[in-house]
Scaffold this motif. Sequence first.
Motif, PDB file in Angstrom:
ATOM      1  N   SER A 150     -20.767 -22.141  40.413  1.00 17.59           N
ATOM      2  CA  SER A 150     -22.004 -22.886  40.642  1.00 17.59           C
ATOM      3  C   SER A 150     -22.277 -23.781  39.442  1.00 17.59           C
ATOM      4  O   SER A 150     -22.272 -23.320  38.295  1.00 17.59           O
ATOM      5  CB  SER A 150     -23.202 -21.940  40.835  1.00 17.59           C
ATOM      6  N   GLY A 190     -25.112 -25.924  37.711  1.00 20.56           N
ATOM      7  CA  GLY A 190     -26.566 -26.028  37.789  1.00 20.56           C
ATOM      8  C   GLY A 190     -27.197 -26.163  36.431  1.00 20.56           C
ATOM      9  O   GLY A 190     -26.657 -26.810  35.534  1.00 20.56           O
ATOM     10  N   THR A 212     -29.466 -23.897  40.814  1.00 21.04           N
ATOM     11  CA  THR A 212     -28.790 -25.121  41.235  1.00 21.04           C
ATOM     12  C   THR A 212     -29.798 -26.152  41.721  1.00 21.04           C
ATOM     13  O   THR A 212     -29.421 -27.270  42.067  1.00 21.04           O
ATOM     14  CB  THR A 212     -27.790 -24.826  42.371  1.00 21.04           C
ATOM     15  N   THR A 251     -22.407 -24.204  33.913  1.00 21.82           N
ATOM     16  CA  THR A 251     -21.621 -23.745  35.058  1.00 21.82           C
ATOM     17  C   THR A 251     -21.534 -22.232  35.005  1.00 21.82           C
ATOM     18  O   THR A 251     -21.207 -21.651  33.962  1.00 21.82           O
ATOM     19  CB  THR A 251     -20.206 -24.340  35.037  1.00 21.82           C
ATOM     20  N   LYS A 308     -20.060 -16.275  40.126  1.00 22.39           N
ATOM     21  CA  LYS A 308     -20.440 -14.990  40.703  1.00 22.39           C
ATOM     22  C   LYS A 308     -19.450 -13.913  40.268  1.00 22.39           C
ATOM     23  O   LYS A 308     -19.792 -12.737  40.158  1.00 22.39           O
ATOM     24  CB  LYS A 308     -20.480 -15.092  42.227  1.00 22.39           C
TER      25      LYS A 308
END
Length: 544
Positions: free
Chosen positions: A288, A290, A310, A475, A478
Amino acid sequence: MIRISNMVLSILLTTGMKRAAAFTPRALISTQFGVSSTLPSSLFSTTDDSSTNTNTANPDNRYPFASVEKKWQTHWSENQTFKTPIRTSESTNPKKYVLDMFPYPSGAGLHVGHPEGYTASDIMARYWRMTGYDVLHPIGWDSFGLPAEQFAIQTGAKPAITTKTNIATFKRQLKSLGFSYDWEREIATTDEDYVKWTQWIFLQLYKTGLASQSMATVNWCAGLGTVLSNEEVINGLSERGDFPVERLPLRQWVLKITDYADTLEEGLEGMDWPSGTLSAQKQWIGKSVGCSIDFDVKGMETEKVSVFTTRADTLMGVTYVTLAPEHPLVSSVTSPEQKESVDEYVKTTSSRSDLDRTSAKEKTGIFTGGYAIHPLTGDSVPIWIGDYVLGSYGTGAVMAVPAHDERDYEFAQKFGLDIKWVVDPVKGEHDRDAGAYTAPGVSVNSGEFDGLKTAKAIKNVTYKLNEMNKGGAVTTYKLRDWVFSRQRYWGEPIPIYFPVLFPEGVDPATQDPKMEGCEHTIDYDTPFAVEESELPLKLPEMDD
């Protein structure tokens, strides 16, 4: 009639029936049907004379399972039909390595899932052999594990003995199914020669910094005396034994797979895998891009709650902040008036696994009595604890924007929290009574960011936070580092020593740390590795 898979049929047609002796009828025949005479009777003969054309042992045209299987399995064993060819510099045949996941040899024996998967790989191994490949198709046993240890505690039987007995049962059952394994390549992960190389690999990871100690929040089961995976915890209890489980921060060895997150994702490109599998892999990695945002804690000069999002464009819509029950700031931000209620809530929630909490339909939570400071407006924002926020994911805290996040919306509705709308659709209107609006749009009620479309608003908010030293672009993944836990006893010993320290003036030679009353401290901050020449580090012999 007889039922033959397309793959098997193509093999028979292209290689000829003279090579059918390398196939087991089990893989070809659906036994609920009668046997057709379209296959040569020699295949079903129970004698050693394969030239016999009269199927006297099968007068009712049914597959004589017991006798045929015994004949051909005996033939394969005596002739080492599936022995891996010894290759030399003159070998020209192409190679194939067909590897099954090794089963854990439980006391219950094989279950239906074992042959289901093994049959598919066995078909491939036979196919490649029959088309001219040198095939290595081994089998082994994933024989360390908690069940054998727990059984030993309950019965007094030593894990090494019960495991050996269970392996014999599994081996007999697998052989009866006629799989084409090269049994000379059989291994068990409990074999000392195998453990040596498991430990050697661990040492290489340790030396390069890929294996290290870390405080990790884990599922601790005191009844089993070990850490459990999320899948092994059901409704706050261990899957095996129904012992209570609680979430605790414990010192653990972890393997730093997060160092390879980008490499793992890049490696998916061009893979000829089903789209669902590729999607699942990408979700597991969970890359992700964000923004990190820091919320100061009211009344605490040095503490802050850091979140990742995000959707930085929705920052002006934050109406509360939610911490995971295991977040390290829970106790410090909780007011005296809320302490008893918060402690009880954290205790109850910590007994549930991450899987339980994320799959639960109803969200739970409690107000801490503390407040965070909005980084742009300076407004006080209530700090809540919610079970839908996980300490193992991200920062363990979220900025709650109920107008534009479904989980936050459900939580706010349940507890009567404010909802502030800060994004509208570019065209048309959103029915605010229908729930959160999560799509991109245009910023509203956002001060200097009003009128900006989502992408531009994200960029501008992120830039401003960076200028204020309140956050910035980041960045996240998960993917988590892999907790390399082990059982109390029946697991490969980790080849790392820790110094044992005694009080000043005490002769270590006269002390035994295992004895009750021996005052000592283990220096976990100073690990040192076992020399490779001393491997394998063996399990100690135990009397009980």
